[in-house]
Design an enzyme around this catalytic site. Structure first.
Site, mmCIF file in Angstrom:
data_model
loop_
_atom_site.group_PDB
_atom_site.id
_atom_site.type_symbol
_atom_site.label_atom_id
_atom_site.label_comp_id
_atom_site.label_asym_id
_atom_site.label_seq_id
_atom_site.Cartn_x
_atom_site.Cartn_y
_atom_site.Cartn_z
ATOM 1 N N HIS B 86 38.460 38.897 34.923
ATOM 2 C CA HIS B 86 37.899 39.763 36.130
ATOM 3 C C HIS B 86 39.033 40.002 37.113
ATOM 4 O O HIS B 86 39.910 39.174 37.588
ATOM 5 C CB HIS B 86 36.734 38.931 36.938
ATOM 6 C CG HIS B 86 37.197 37.761 37.583
ATOM 7 N ND1 HIS B 86 37.417 37.738 38.888
ATOM 8 C CD2 HIS B 86 37.279 36.502 37.201
ATOM 9 C CE1 HIS B 86 37.573 36.411 39.187
ATOM 10 N NE2 HIS B 86 37.300 35.530 38.125
ATOM 11 N N ASP B 88 38.125 41.385 40.228
ATOM 12 C CA ASP B 88 37.690 41.190 41.660
ATOM 13 C C ASP B 88 38.117 40.028 42.258
ATOM 14 O O ASP B 88 38.523 38.889 41.476
ATOM 15 C CB ASP B 88 36.275 41.398 41.804
ATOM 16 C CG ASP B 88 35.475 40.249 41.094
ATOM 17 O OD1 ASP B 88 35.953 40.109 40.021
ATOM 18 O OD2 ASP B 88 34.269 39.922 41.771
ATOM 19 N N GLU B 152 32.668 39.417 39.036
ATOM 20 C CA GLU B 152 32.620 37.722 38.761
ATOM 21 C C GLU B 152 32.248 36.976 40.229
ATOM 22 O O GLU B 152 31.463 36.160 40.003
ATOM 23 C CB GLU B 152 33.895 37.273 37.943
ATOM 24 C CG GLU B 152 33.839 36.162 37.229
ATOM 25 C CD GLU B 152 33.850 34.791 37.959
ATOM 26 O OE1 GLU B 152 33.169 33.979 37.814
ATOM 27 O OE2 GLU B 152 34.344 34.937 39.159
ATOM 28 N N GLU B 153 33.015 37.537 41.242
ATOM 29 C CA GLU B 153 32.900 36.437 42.261
ATOM 30 C C GLU B 153 31.517 37.052 43.030
ATOM 31 O O GLU B 153 31.137 36.165 44.002
ATOM 32 C CB GLU B 153 34.081 37.026 43.266
ATOM 33 C CG GLU B 153 35.352 36.699 42.715
ATOM 34 C CD GLU B 153 35.583 35.039 42.511
ATOM 35 O OE1 GLU B 153 34.751 34.371 42.510
ATOM 36 O OE2 GLU B 153 36.710 34.762 42.008
#
Lengths: 456, 456
Positions: B86, B88, B152-153
């Site tokens: 990811h 992010d 993802e976060e």
């Protein structure tokens, strides 16, 4: 009475305009970024005192914000009234909830909306204008002294020293303060007591840095969780405060006194409706009036820790903080209570965290006598002005310096407040009714008149 | 091995430079103000995949942030590895605690300091560079597909739909992810399990507006106090979570499994020293390794309410909020747990406040098999590269999409992470060792080699 009404009528617009000027100053004493504004406010107040007829006006420096002093001594054989007020205000936060900007006073439905409108600019300025009225109409019946400070909202740290160093200059027969509330304009009242205050700040430190809540969660004490547990433990299931020794010395009222207190007009349903709450809360065994008037309390004024932005952050915060203040009643000493709080809070911290406790400031609870000349004069002035006898009440707020005046100057205080509990003191959209502002200006000269007459 | 080392040696500076470029993008997915930066990051990743040798590179739009896809199919009869990562990152807050700016990567003592250095930019980019290495040295032994997402976060909200709609395109024999940690570079390890997640936000509303804590304190429920009491009640005196049904279905490990887990190198004194804590904390009856690996937890990630500025403000706040997340273990369903939390939290609210509970996002817990070809290939690659057999461990973090891959694509995941718990993921001063970065780039081609060989 006629002469008073006429003068107020003639100067209505100007009286309001001047108050608006005063309200535009962002005199927030708690936050250093407003420093220049606070200082400018002191100068403005000094100017207005001078223009209204005071002599020896002085902006007296202190280690913090200055105290504005002014006086008019017409005859040293006449009684002297010392008017106290404060030109500093609470922070405007949360600023986004204000309907109009906190420092741009706005009239809506006959109410002045601004930070400080009621607490205390709108109220102390009534005294400045009532003083002008008495000077200009040649009706000032006594000597008058003004002491307007700029640190009331942060604990009046430097006032004590000033008072101690200026005992001669501040010599008076009574302190007169308008910084409290009435029940309503239809039910005028006079507060006869104020709660004391002990304001603390606590910090709970867990790990040395913010951690990933997945990697460390469950194994390292979360200071936000621990802080919540510690705060939760400060009240028991009856909402009694659990700090050992907290209630020691509290002077309880007699059944008769409690009954008389509870006789004041109070509508619980209206109270809940106004606050939009389904239920009140508080110490078991006491009414709402008692809970805010004669019982000590402990409140979380602020709490913060971890990620508070939008969305999600899976963090185990390094620390969490809270501001916690206690309102005290006669028999409690704020220094002792601060110490008890500190010791207790430190003692309940688990080994997995470190705790810091600092005392911000405090104030001594106070009960005013109702059999003094000054109280009687205030009573009569309000009765004349409102056409109804005022009810004695016990206020929940604190003006820590009232006890100080008695200690240092040996004089009593009269709390002749014209605010309302619904004026949103310390909240967004603070207001003050234009009606109350003028009513105050009309009532104050009557106080001076009766006080001078009764003192003869 | 020789060819790998040579290629890494020749391109050391460029590999680091490219990672620095990637780290400069402020790709914070949680906060809308970074939107443009997040989008630019996706384009950058796509470019780099193309330049490194991928075909059919595409920035695939979703309802949120795009997913970057790229592939290199050399022979459809060979096995295929799907690399997930990811681009992010977590918010950089509290930003004032960073020693160097979070989005200006800085080298200190052989470590790269930047938000995302380890989680997950530094780790997924090793795969891009290992891929380039295999393409340029003609050693790519299998097909490879990349799927790098940008949410993802914040819970990978749009990845599920993307995977469901692209099953054919994403067809592979294994998912390979570097987004976890090793015990240390001296004690290499492979995580064989991940905890699930249920992230909630709660709001406790008291009175309709902030109130003066003197006038109303003690009689109106303080939402900050109530929130603390509610949060405190979520753990009992053994630090078990009190939400009814919370532990239902939790799959407990056998005594043997627990013993093996506790055999991993772990120094409690070192652990406490590194975090600067005097004591650990957690569920009674479990070790620190178990508390973060195989037990569900509940953490306050953020809490706020009332006045949090400098000095003192005597306010009874109108509301108080908290972000609370739970890590889940196999046998717990995050949707059910979110529901249980919501129902419980609402049920314990006293009548004097109103409570709102929203579920931010969640993820399913996962345990990877250790007898698969892919796990064995990872084991052998790490053993070769580090000269030591890796230890299987259970990770405390969550990568919610691992369970999704199994459900939708029917394939297992290998968690070949090169981070360290001390890399300050989600914290200020996040870092990633330059050593680990290059070590990862060297180890990944070995994984592909062994995976292709063993799959024959």
């Amino acid at each position: 009475m006629q002469i008073i009404k006429e003068y107020v009528e003639e100067n209505r617009q100007r009286f309001l305009h001047e108050l608006f000027e005063l309200l535009r100053f962002q005199s927030v004493s708690a936050d250093p970024k407003y420093k220049d504004e606070v200082l400018k406010t002191a100068d403005f107040v000094a100017d207005k005192l001078k223009n209204s007829g005071a002599n020896h006006v002085e902006v007296c420096p202190t280690e913090g914000y200055p105290i504005v002093y002014g006086e008019k001594i017409i005859d040293s054989s006449l009684p002297t009234v010392l008017v106290y007020g404060h030109y500093d205000v609470q922070p405007p936060d949360p600023i986004e909830l204000w309907e109009t900007p906190p420092f741009e006073p706005t009239l809506r439905d006959g109410k002045i909306y601004a930070r400080g409108a009621c607490d205390d600019k709108g109220q102390f300025y009534m005294h400045v204008k009532a003083f002008e009225l008495m000077v200009h109409t040649n009706t000032l019946p006594c000597n008058i002294k003004f002491m307007i400070e700029g640190e009331e909202e942060v604990g009046s740290d430097n006032l004590g020293k000033f008072v101690a160093q200026n005992k001669e200059r501040l010599k008076a027969d009574v302190v007169l303060i308008s910084d409290t509330s009435m029940i309503s304009m239809e039910n005028p009242s006079i507060e006869t007591g104020l709660r004391g205050l002990a304001y603390m700040e606590v910090e709970v430190q867990g790990p040395i840095k913010d951690l990933h809540s997945g990697v460390y969660g469950g194994a390292v004490a979360n200071p936000a969780t621990i802080l919540c547990q510690m705060i939760a433990s400060l009240h028991d299931e009856h909402n009694h405060i659990t700090i050992p020794g907290f209630y020691d010395g509290v002077i309880n009222l007699s059944e008769e006194e409690r009954k008389s207190l509870n006789d004041a007009p109070f509508d619980l349903e209206e109270y809940k409706k106004e606050l939009s709450i389904d239920d009140v809360w508080g110490e078991a065994g006491y009414s709402t009036i008692e809970r805010t008037g004669i019982r000590p309390t402990l409140e979380v004024n602020g709490i913060w820790g971890g990620y508070t932005g939008p969305g999600a952050k899976t963090v185990l915060p390094a620390k969490a903080n809270a501001k916690i203040s206690m309102r005290l009643v006669p028999g409690q000493d704020w220094r002792k209570i601060s110490e008890l709080f500190k010791n207790h809070f430190e003692s309940i911290a688990p080994k997995s965290v470190k705790v810091k406790v600092i005392a911000h400031h405090g104030g001594t609870p106070y009960v005013t006598p109702t059999n003094s000349i000054a109280f009687k004069a205030a009573y009569k002035a309000i009765k004349d002005s409102f056409g109804k006898e005022p009810v004695p009440t016990r206020g929940g707020g604190s003006i820590p310096i009232v006890a100080l005046f008695e200690e240092e100057l040996g004089i009593k205080t009269v709390l002749m407040g014209f605010g309302l509990d619904s004026d949103s003191l310390h909240s967004p959209n603070e207001k003050y009714d234009v009606f109350n502002y003028y009513k105050g200006i009309e009532t104050i000269p009557l106080f001076h008149k009766y006080f001078a007459e009764m003192s003869k």
